[in-house]
Design an enzyme around this catalytic site. Structure first.
Site, PDB file in Angstrom:
ATOM      1  N   TRP A  57       1.027  -1.306   0.031  1.00 14.28           N
ATOM      2  CA  TRP A  57       0.029   0.063  -0.049  1.00 14.28           C
ATOM      3  C   TRP A  57       0.978   1.059   0.072  1.00 14.28           C
ATOM      4  O   TRP A  57       1.588   1.554   1.059  1.00 14.28           O
ATOM      5  CB  TRP A  57      -0.995   0.001   1.195  1.00 14.28           C
ATOM      6  N   TYR A 117       1.331   5.206   7.116  1.00 16.89           N
ATOM      7  CA  TYR A 117       2.325   4.676   6.064  1.00 16.89           C
ATOM      8  C   TYR A 117       3.346   4.033   6.645  1.00 16.89           C
ATOM      9  O   TYR A 117       3.906   2.653   6.478  1.00 16.89           O
ATOM     10  CB  TYR A 117       2.355   5.381   4.850  1.00 16.89           C
ATOM     11  N   LYS A 121       4.826   0.069   7.471  1.00 17.41           N
ATOM     12  CA  LYS A 121       5.825  -0.429   6.763  1.00 17.41           C
ATOM     13  C   LYS A 121       6.814  -0.637   7.803  1.00 17.41           C
ATOM     14  O   LYS A 121       7.587  -1.961   7.807  1.00 17.41           O
ATOM     15  CB  LYS A 121       6.565   0.498   5.957  1.00 17.41           C
TER      16      LYS A 121
END
Ligand SMILES: NC(=O)c1ccc[n+]([C@@H]2O[C@H](COP(=O)([O-])OP(=O)(O)OC[C@H]3O[C@@H](n4cnc5c(N)ncnc54)[C@H](OP(=O)(O)O)[C@@H]3O)[C@@H](O)[C@H]2O)c1
Length: 269
Positions: A57, A117, A121
């Site tokens: 993503w 994000y 990650k």
């Protein structure tokens, strides 16, 4: 050596698949990495020695409102790939760092993401423990949307563009990164920084693109990040130490020729 590449169709995966021409490259439609059974079936069928996980993503701003969905791809799904028996090369990001440093981040520097994000990650890095993790940054290339292609388009469309000048990072050509990843089949587990060397700001990168276009770089106006509000905060400084790839300006000069050729051939900027 049998390679399996996930996230085929993405920017890095496209370059990697072009390089490793006998690799099996599976798109999201062919292998959704969130589906553990599908991952098991794919590994049974293709029997890879190495899996390179390019699936992610990557919509940084959207992740703020969809963190659980982003985590499912960037975090939980990585565990599916890490437990197949094949070696995994997990691609990660400079956004695992908080940006408060003023010298490049070492591979073992403490992580502290400042956006959703980055958090997802980082979860992927933890899930890939015992495998090879390659952190990269500010990727651009011939395929897909990216900052360099956007600047090429804006140079045509606008008299001037305003670009953030107080975020520092290492722009990285996806083709250089692909060549590096292709050397890592037998690399020892651990974190490797895979960026082009040197550093600049988004403003500096945009100016370099204008210069390569033969346009006046003064048409790129510097602005602070506070003048360009976006949902996800970005680290102010995310330069990765020990970057492994050649200088970013040299890479951009070579990439530019390929990107321009692709644009002439009809790819969307
Ligand atoms: N781009 C950057 O500036 C940057 C910077 C630092 C690190 N990275 C990391 O580098 C890696 C490659 O980035 P990229 O820019 O090449 O990414 P990209 O172009 O956005 O490609 C990602 C690919 O993953 C696919 N995907 C999404 N969800 C999936 C799922 N559940 N199962 C299988 N595939 C799925 C996407 O398919 P759809 O198109 O169908 O959604 C897309 O093809 C990623 O790990 C990214 O986090 C990128």
């Amino acid at each position: 050596m049998r390679w399996l590449i996930t996230g085929a169709g993405g920017m890095l995966a496209t370059d990697l698949a072009g390089l490793l021409d006998d690799a099996v490259a599976l798109s999201r439609a062919e292998l959704d990495i969130r589906d553990k059974d599908a991952v098991t079936r794919a590994v049974r069928e293709h029997r890879p020695d190495v899996i390179v996980n390019c699936a992610a993503w990557t919509a940084v701003d959207d992740a703020e409102r969809h963190e659980e969905e982003a985590l499912a791809v960037n975090g939980h799904a990585v565990a599916n790939l890490a437990s197949t028996g094949a070696r995994l090369i997990q691609i990660s990001t400079d956004y695992v760092f908080d940006g408060t440093a003023r010298v490049p981040y070492a591979e073992d520097a403490p992580t502290r993401p400042v956006n959703a994000y980055g958090r997802t990650k980082l979860a992927g890095e933890l899930a890939a423990d015992g495998h090879v993790i390659v952190r990269t940054a500010w990727l651009y290339g011939a395929s897909g949307r990216n900052f360099v292609k956007t600047m090429i388009r804006l140079e045509r469309e606008r008299e001037s563009v305003s670009v953030v000048a107080d975020q520092h990072g290492g722009p990285t050509w996806s083709a250089d990164l692909a060549r590096y990843v292709a050397t890592l089949a037998d690399a020892p587990p651990g974190v490797h920084h895979g960026t082009n060397a040197g550093q600049t700001t988004w403003h500096g990168l945009a100016q370099e693109v204008f210069t390569l276009l033969g346009a006046d770089p003064a048409r790129v106006k510097p602005i602070p990040a506070s003048d360009y509000p976006v949902p996800a905060p970005r680290p102010a400084y995310s330069v990765l130490g020990n970057p492994r790839l050649r200088d970013w300006r040299e890479a951009l000069g070579e990439a530019f020729v390929e990107i321009q050729a692709g644009l002439v051939a009809g790819q969307q900027p």
